[in-house]
Design a protein around this motif. Structure first.
Motif, PDB file in Angstrom:
ATOM      1  N   ASP A   6       0.822  -1.208   0.000  1.00 26.93           N
ATOM      2  CA  ASP A   6       0.000   0.000   0.000  1.00 26.93           C
ATOM      3  C   ASP A   6       0.856   1.257   0.000  1.00 26.93           C
ATOM      4  N   ASN A   7       1.840   1.306   0.900  1.00 31.85           N
ATOM      5  CA  ASN A   7       2.769   2.428   0.954  1.00 31.85           C
ATOM      6  C   ASN A   7       4.093   1.989   0.348  1.00 31.85           C
ATOM      7  N   VAL A   8       4.453   2.592  -0.768  1.00 29.43           N
ATOM      8  CA  VAL A   8       5.688   2.182  -1.434  1.00 29.43           C
ATOM      9  C   VAL A   8       6.910   2.836  -0.804  1.00 29.43           C
ATOM     10  N   ILE A   9       6.710   3.985  -0.152  1.00 31.60           N
ATOM     11  CA  ILE A   9       7.772   4.649   0.591  1.00 31.60           C
ATOM     12  C   ILE A   9       7.269   4.909   2.011  1.00 31.60           C
ATOM     13  N   GLU A  10       8.062   4.516   2.996  1.00 31.29           N
ATOM     14  CA  GLU A  10       7.753   4.800   4.397  1.00 31.29           C
ATOM     15  C   GLU A  10       8.996   5.372   5.064  1.00 31.29           C
ATOM     16  N   VAL A  11       8.882   6.590   5.550  1.00 30.06           N
ATOM     17  CA  VAL A  11       9.981   7.262   6.236  1.00 30.06           C
ATOM     18  C   VAL A  11       9.522   7.558   7.656  1.00 30.06           C
ATOM     19  N   GLU A  12      10.289   7.095   8.639  1.00 31.48           N
ATOM     20  CA  GLU A  12       9.900   7.256  10.040  1.00 31.48           C
ATOM     21  C   GLU A  12      11.033   7.883  10.841  1.00 31.48           C
ATOM     22  N   HIS A  13      10.760   9.055  11.393  1.00 30.05           N
ATOM     23  CA  HIS A  13      11.662   9.732  12.341  1.00 30.05           C
ATOM     24  C   HIS A  13      13.096   9.842  11.801  1.00 30.05           C
ATOM     25  N   LEU A  14      13.187  10.225  10.528  1.00 25.79           N
ATOM     26  CA  LEU A  14      14.489  10.303   9.864  1.00 25.79           C
ATOM     27  C   LEU A  14      15.316  11.470  10.386  1.00 25.79           C
ATOM     28  N   VAL A  15      16.569  11.186  10.667  1.00 24.06           N
ATOM     29  CA  VAL A  15      17.518  12.195  11.155  1.00 24.06           C
ATOM     30  C   VAL A  15      18.776  12.136  10.279  1.00 24.06           C
ATOM     31  N   VAL A  71      11.367   0.868   1.420  1.00 21.41           N
ATOM     32  CA  VAL A  71      11.014   1.032   0.009  1.00 21.41           C
ATOM     33  C   VAL A  71      10.397  -0.277  -0.469  1.00 21.41           C
ATOM     34  N   ALA A  72       9.167  -0.194  -0.962  1.00 23.50           N
ATOM     35  CA  ALA A  72       8.442  -1.391  -1.411  1.00 23.50           C
ATOM     36  C   ALA A  72       8.437  -2.464  -0.334  1.00 23.50           C
ATOM     37  N   GLY A  73       8.287  -2.020   0.907  1.00 18.90           N
ATOM     38  CA  GLY A  73       8.195  -2.941   2.029  1.00 18.90           C
ATOM     39  C   GLY A  73       9.520  -3.432   2.570  1.00 18.90           C
ATOM     40  N   GLN A  74      10.639  -3.027   1.960  1.00 18.44           N
ATOM     41  CA  GLN A  74      11.957  -3.489   2.399  1.00 18.44           C
ATOM     42  C   GLN A  74      12.700  -2.381   3.147  1.00 18.44           C
TER      43      GLN A  74
END
Length: 229
Positions: A6-15, A71-74
């Motif tokens: 569903d989400n091809v890009i997931e960015v979490e709390h990036l520093v 990216v793409a779940g990886q």
């Protein structure tokens, strides 16, 4: 069971922190966002705001100091250069302000190159590349070298090359920044329409409000932090 992410890009709390001598400089501070399959997202920000750094991090081209990227779940965490290269070739397309075409190869061979890197059949790759050149209106220029093409034509070839592998997502860094307004508008229209027809998500970094307004969603990067709209 469906393999669709569903989400091809997931960015979490990036520093992301750079060091100016002994002094740390916070470029990205706790940045989080997602990009859905087939969605077009513009990231706006002033020069030096960290837009390109963010895009490079998402593409696995730059290291991060904290947080997570998928990216793409990886997850990119812990991937070696070979694994990152494979992920980029399979799941991502890249379009830059400068086209980065290989000068000694024709437009057709430039577009086919990512398929050859996958070791796909050369004739089938050329056939697919020609279809993409036709889609961007350049089938009649397929044998021309980059030096024989206009700026707008070179960028259209670069777009065809990014889309030829049917990536999950294209990361675009000021893709029309070197073009005049009329040419830029035409190339951007083509880019969006072609990506949408292929079901490809786009993350585009730009400072151009009018281009960003044509995307599904806009994020703004300011002082290392991101917000919607």
């Amino acid at each position: 069971m469906s393999n669709v992410v569903d989400n091809v890009i997931e960015v979490e709390h990036l520093v992301k922190v750079y060091h100016d001598g002994d002094d740390p400089v916070d470029i990205l501070k706790d940045v989080s966002f997602t990009v859905a399959s087939g969605e077009t997202v513009a990231i706006l920000g002033s020069s030096g705001s960290g837009k390109s750094t963010l895009l490079h991090a998402v593409g696995g081209l730059d290291t991060i100091n904290g947080g997570a990227i998928r990216v793409a779940g990886q997850s990119l965490a812990g991937m070696n250069d070979k694994a990152l290269g494979q992920l980029r070739n399979r799941s991502l397309g890249f379009v830059y302000q400068f086209h980065h075409l290989l000068p000694e190869f024709s437009a057709l061979d430039n577009v086919a190159m990512p398929l050859w890197i996958r070791r796909e059949d050369k004739d089938e790759s050329r056939e697919r590349a020609m279809a993409m050149l036709k889609a961007v209106g350049l089938a009649h220029r397929s044998t021309h070298l980059p030096s024989q093409l206009s700026g707008g034509e070179r960028q259209r070839v670069a777009i065809a090359r990014a889309i030829v592998t049917r990536p999950t997502c294209i990361l675009a860094d000021e893709p029309t920044g070197n073009l005049d307004r009329k040419t830029a508008d035409g190339v951007f229209d083509l880019f969006l329409n072609l990506a949408r027809s292929e079901g490809t998500a786009i993350v585009i970094v730009t400072h151009d409000e009018s281009l960003a307004a044509r995307c599904d969603r806009t994020l703004r990067l300011d002082a290392g932090q991101i917000r919607e709209g």
